[in-house]
Design a protein around this motif. Sequence first.
Motif, PDB file in Angstrom:
ATOM      1  N   SER A  96       0.769  -1.193  -0.089  1.00 31.01           N
ATOM      2  CA  SER A  96       0.112  -0.047   0.034  1.00 31.01           C
ATOM      3  C   SER A  96       0.907   1.052   0.028  1.00 31.01           C
ATOM      4  O   SER A  96       2.004   1.326   0.547  1.00 31.01           O
ATOM      5  N   THR A  97       0.351   2.048  -0.548  1.00 30.09           N
ATOM      6  CA  THR A  97       0.915   3.513  -0.410  1.00 30.09           C
ATOM      7  C   THR A  97       0.373   4.570   0.625  1.00 30.09           C
ATOM      8  O   THR A  97       1.005   5.559   0.916  1.00 30.09           O
ATOM      9  N   GLU A  98      -0.657   3.986   1.511  1.00 23.88           N
ATOM     10  CA  GLU A  98      -0.949   4.810   2.397  1.00 23.88           C
ATOM     11  C   GLU A  98      -0.236   4.258   3.870  1.00 23.88           C
ATOM     12  O   GLU A  98       0.119   3.150   4.134  1.00 23.88           O
ATOM     13  N   PRO A  99       0.447   5.250   4.499  1.00 28.91           N
ATOM     14  CA  PRO A  99       1.296   4.822   5.414  1.00 28.91           C
ATOM     15  C   PRO A  99       0.912   3.938   6.629  1.00 28.91           C
ATOM     16  O   PRO A  99       1.698   3.217   6.852  1.00 28.91           O
ATOM     17  N   GLY A 100      -0.346   4.243   6.891  1.00 28.17           N
ATOM     18  CA  GLY A 100      -0.563   3.275   8.124  1.00 28.17           C
ATOM     19  C   GLY A 100      -1.173   1.915   7.796  1.00 28.17           C
ATOM     20  O   GLY A 100      -0.695   1.234   8.357  1.00 28.17           O
ATOM     21  N   THR A 101      -1.565   2.064   6.671  1.00 24.61           N
ATOM     22  CA  THR A 101      -1.949   0.468   6.151  1.00 24.61           C
ATOM     23  C   THR A 101      -0.460  -0.313   5.782  1.00 24.61           C
ATOM     24  O   THR A 101      -0.326  -1.367   5.955  1.00 24.61           O
ATOM     25  N   ARG A 102       0.346   0.565   5.090  1.00 24.52           N
ATOM     26  CA  ARG A 102       1.783  -0.181   5.021  1.00 24.52           C
ATOM     27  C   ARG A 102       2.412  -0.608   6.044  1.00 24.52           C
ATOM     28  O   ARG A 102       3.098  -1.770   6.157  1.00 24.52           O
ATOM     29  N   LEU A 103       2.397   0.114   7.180  1.00 24.48           N
ATOM     30  CA  LEU A 103       2.841  -0.238   8.484  1.00 24.48           C
ATOM     31  C   LEU A 103       2.227  -1.251   9.276  1.00 24.48           C
ATOM     32  O   LEU A 103       3.109  -2.146   9.489  1.00 24.48           O
ATOM     33  N   ALA A 104       0.868  -1.485   9.158  1.00 26.77           N
ATOM     34  CA  ALA A 104       0.331  -2.628   9.363  1.00 26.77           C
ATOM     35  C   ALA A 104       0.899  -3.776   8.850  1.00 26.77           C
ATOM     36  O   ALA A 104       1.235  -5.012   9.303  1.00 26.77           O
ATOM     37  N   GLY A 105       1.101  -3.830   7.327  1.00 27.09           N
ATOM     38  CA  GLY A 105       1.547  -5.029   6.628  1.00 27.09           C
ATOM     39  C   GLY A 105       3.189  -5.261   7.222  1.00 27.09           C
ATOM     40  O   GLY A 105       3.584  -6.427   7.276  1.00 27.09           O
ATOM     41  N   GLU A 106       4.138  -4.220   7.235  1.00 26.53           N
ATOM     42  CA  GLU A 106       5.207  -4.436   7.854  1.00 26.53           C
ATOM     43  C   GLU A 106       5.407  -5.045   9.264  1.00 26.53           C
ATOM     44  O   GLU A 106       6.386  -6.105   9.507  1.00 26.53           O
ATOM     45  N   LEU A 107       4.525  -4.684  10.010  1.00 28.56           N
ATOM     46  CA  LEU A 107       4.617  -5.159  11.459  1.00 28.56           C
ATOM     47  C   LEU A 107       4.086  -6.564  11.431  1.00 28.56           C
ATOM     48  O   LEU A 107       4.659  -7.402  11.996  1.00 28.56           O
ATOM     49  N   LEU A 108       3.219  -6.873  10.556  1.00 19.84           N
ATOM     50  CA  LEU A 108       2.587  -8.362  10.471  1.00 19.84           C
ATOM     51  C   LEU A 108       3.696  -9.031   9.952  1.00 19.84           C
ATOM     52  O   LEU A 108       3.820 -10.478  10.225  1.00 19.84           O
ATOM     53  N   ALA A 109       4.278  -8.669   9.107  1.00 22.03           N
ATOM     54  CA  ALA A 109       5.350  -9.506   8.281  1.00 22.03           C
ATOM     55  C   ALA A 109       6.465  -9.824   9.277  1.00 22.03           C
ATOM     56  O   ALA A 109       6.987 -10.749   9.598  1.00 22.03           O
ATOM     57  N   HIS A 110       6.709  -8.829  10.159  1.00 24.40           N
ATOM     58  CA  HIS A 110       7.885  -8.959  11.331  1.00 24.40           C
ATOM     59  C   HIS A 110       7.210 -10.103  12.462  1.00 24.40           C
ATOM     60  O   HIS A 110       8.208 -10.981  12.946  1.00 24.40           O
ATOM     61  N   ARG A 111       5.801 -10.074  12.907  1.00 23.16           N
ATOM     62  CA  ARG A 111       5.124 -10.879  13.690  1.00 23.16           C
ATOM     63  C   ARG A 111       5.445 -12.336  13.428  1.00 23.16           C
ATOM     64  O   ARG A 111       5.645 -13.023  14.172  1.00 23.16           O
ATOM     65  N   GLY A 112       5.139 -12.904  12.087  1.00 23.21           N
ATOM     66  CA  GLY A 112       5.099 -14.106  12.040  1.00 23.21           C
ATOM     67  C   GLY A 112       3.944 -14.535  12.690  1.00 23.21           C
ATOM     68  O   GLY A 112       2.922 -14.013  13.155  1.00 23.21           O
ATOM     69  N   PRO A 113       3.808 -15.942  13.026  1.00 28.75           N
ATOM     70  CA  PRO A 113       4.405 -17.075  12.443  1.00 28.75           C
ATOM     71  C   PRO A 113       4.168 -17.342  11.251  1.00 28.75           C
ATOM     72  O   PRO A 113       3.226 -17.029  10.570  1.00 28.75           O
ATOM     73  N   ALA A 114       4.944 -18.083  10.348  1.00 26.60           N
ATOM     74  CA  ALA A 114       4.571 -18.438   8.934  1.00 26.60           C
ATOM     75  C   ALA A 114       3.547 -19.418   8.902  1.00 26.60           C
ATOM     76  O   ALA A 114       3.428 -20.447   9.601  1.00 26.60           O
ATOM     77  N   THR A 115       2.380 -19.172   8.228  1.00 29.11           N
ATOM     78  CA  THR A 115       1.578 -20.221   8.038  1.00 29.11           C
ATOM     79  C   THR A 115       1.910 -20.954   6.527  1.00 29.11           C
ATOM     80  O   THR A 115       1.337 -22.178   6.293  1.00 29.11           O
ATOM     81  N   ASP A 116       2.623 -20.509   5.658  1.00 29.03           N
ATOM     82  CA  ASP A 116       3.307 -20.840   4.481  1.00 29.03           C
ATOM     83  C   ASP A 116       4.642 -20.457   4.446  1.00 29.03           C
ATOM     84  O   ASP A 116       4.932 -19.255   4.388  1.00 29.03           O
ATOM     85  N   GLU A 117       5.727 -21.092   4.377  1.00 31.96           N
ATOM     86  CA  GLU A 117       7.143 -20.949   4.362  1.00 31.96           C
ATOM     87  C   GLU A 117       7.250 -19.886   3.365  1.00 31.96           C
ATOM     88  O   GLU A 117       8.160 -19.011   3.178  1.00 31.96           O
ATOM     89  N   SER A 118       6.482 -20.401   2.067  1.00 28.18           N
ATOM     90  CA  SER A 118       6.870 -19.414   0.779  1.00 28.18           C
ATOM     91  C   SER A 118       6.089 -17.971   0.960  1.00 28.18           C
ATOM     92  O   SER A 118       6.503 -17.137   0.120  1.00 28.18           O
ATOM     93  N   ASP A 119       5.040 -17.984   1.657  1.00 26.08           N
ATOM     94  CA  ASP A 119       4.331 -16.922   1.837  1.00 26.08           C
ATOM     95  C   ASP A 119       3.713 -16.605   3.171  1.00 26.08           C
ATOM     96  O   ASP A 119       2.537 -16.975   3.534  1.00 26.08           O
ATOM     97  N   PRO A 120       4.420 -16.211   4.274  1.00 29.94           N
ATOM     98  CA  PRO A 120       4.241 -16.226   5.362  1.00 29.94           C
ATOM     99  C   PRO A 120       3.140 -15.035   5.882  1.00 29.94           C
ATOM    100  O   PRO A 120       2.917 -13.961   5.345  1.00 29.94           O
ATOM    101  N   GLY A 121       2.353 -15.853   6.791  1.00 32.93           N
ATOM    102  CA  GLY A 121       1.147 -14.642   7.411  1.00 32.93           C
ATOM    103  C   GLY A 121       1.791 -14.156   8.665  1.00 32.93           C
ATOM    104  O   GLY A 121       2.849 -14.254   9.079  1.00 32.93           O
ATOM    105  N   GLY A 122       1.074 -13.349   9.269  1.00 32.35           N
ATOM    106  CA  GLY A 122       1.429 -12.928  10.394  1.00 32.35           C
ATOM    107  C   GLY A 122       0.440 -12.711  11.377  1.00 32.35           C
ATOM    108  O   GLY A 122      -0.914 -12.309  11.344  1.00 32.35           O
ATOM    109  N   GLY A 123       0.722 -12.696  12.754  1.00 39.18           N
ATOM    110  CA  GLY A 123      -0.174 -12.883  13.978  1.00 39.18           C
ATOM    111  C   GLY A 123      -0.713 -11.400  14.463  1.00 39.18           C
ATOM    112  O   GLY A 123       0.147 -10.518  14.407  1.00 39.18           O
ATOM    113  N   LEU A 124      -2.002 -11.370  14.617  1.00 34.95           N
ATOM    114  CA  LEU A 124      -2.384 -10.220  15.089  1.00 34.95           C
ATOM    115  C   LEU A 124      -2.339  -9.530  16.462  1.00 34.95           C
ATOM    116  O   LEU A 124      -2.097  -8.550  16.919  1.00 34.95           O
ATOM    117  N   GLY A 125      -1.992 -10.724  17.214  1.00 33.88           N
ATOM    118  CA  GLY A 125      -1.476 -10.493  18.787  1.00 33.88           C
ATOM    119  C   GLY A 125      -2.322  -9.746  19.562  1.00 33.88           C
ATOM    120  O   GLY A 125      -3.579 -10.006  19.703  1.00 33.88           O
TER     121      GLY A 125
END
Length: 329
Positions: free
Chosen positions: A216-245
């Motif tokens: 996303s080009t919208e800062p808040g939306t993109r930040l959510a994606g970056e945080l989720l990518a950091h969180r893990g865990p991987a649901t699929d090693e080739s395309d990991p998901g992220g926990g909402l925690g």
Amino acid sequence: MPTVPEPQQPVPVIIDCDTGVDDALALLLAVRHPGLDLRAVTCVAGNTDVEGVVRNTLTVLEQAGAPDVPVARGAERPLIEAVRTARHVHGHDGMGDLGLPAPARVPVDVDAVTLLHREILASPRPVTLIPTAPATNIALLLRTHPEITRNIERIVFMGGAVATGNATPVAEFNVWHDPEAAAILLGAGVPITMYGLDVFQRVIVPGPDVRRLRASTEPGTRLAGELLAHRGPATDESDPGGGLGDAGAVCAVIDPAGLTTQRLPVEVCLAPGPGRGQTLVDRRGRVGEAELHGDTREQPLVDVGLDVDVARYVELYLTAVEQPRGLAA
């Protein structure tokens, strides 16, 4: 002519956090969902030191395009223990080491307990507290201003576990970090929902959704994606998901029907040793020998999260964070 139902007013909430990657996810949801009125954010040491928590909180609010929400610095250590951070999970800066710019916003010039007291009493409707951190600030508030509970609707806290811990085999990090504070929170005398590890670990945003947010080009939306990518865990090693925690606790305030709870006695183990910080949840169907032989201690009754509608909460989160404030469905 049929009557038109009155539109529901946003729920006034205050988040007490130790931002923290998943606290940041929770803040993004609270800012962007129209069903919530985020009145204040208070900061406490936990995932990182309290100064870092304040900085991270202000950064997230800025990136999310939040209104001028007051943010206050709180306790820099637990009531008794020393600080024990979780930088190995959240990165050196507590925010996944994403290299985010320093915030232009600044905290208010009062401490967290003062801000909590002020904002709770100033709210025209009872406030829901959402602690996603060690409960030190909340415990200090309850001990200093016990009358405050008259304008608290509910406390929905992320913490504890019925089954397995993460800080120890039986203790979850937030409760383990300050067990005495958690015990005070449970005895607050207001309705309490425990959003513990049993449901916390289950709500995973699929990999394709994480990739879409990151693009996303919208800062808040993109930040959510970056945080989720950091969180893990991987649901699929080739395309990991992220926990909402922690954001799941906010989901539980917005949509309580997505969380299956049972009202159960809960107490915090305060004794030294391997059980310290455990949330002892009594799921027995009848009294045991201890009670029959005179152990009649009263334990707080808590609505304990036992199951969660994962797809429902993932959809709720994505719908809110992918749109600027005021446009979410």
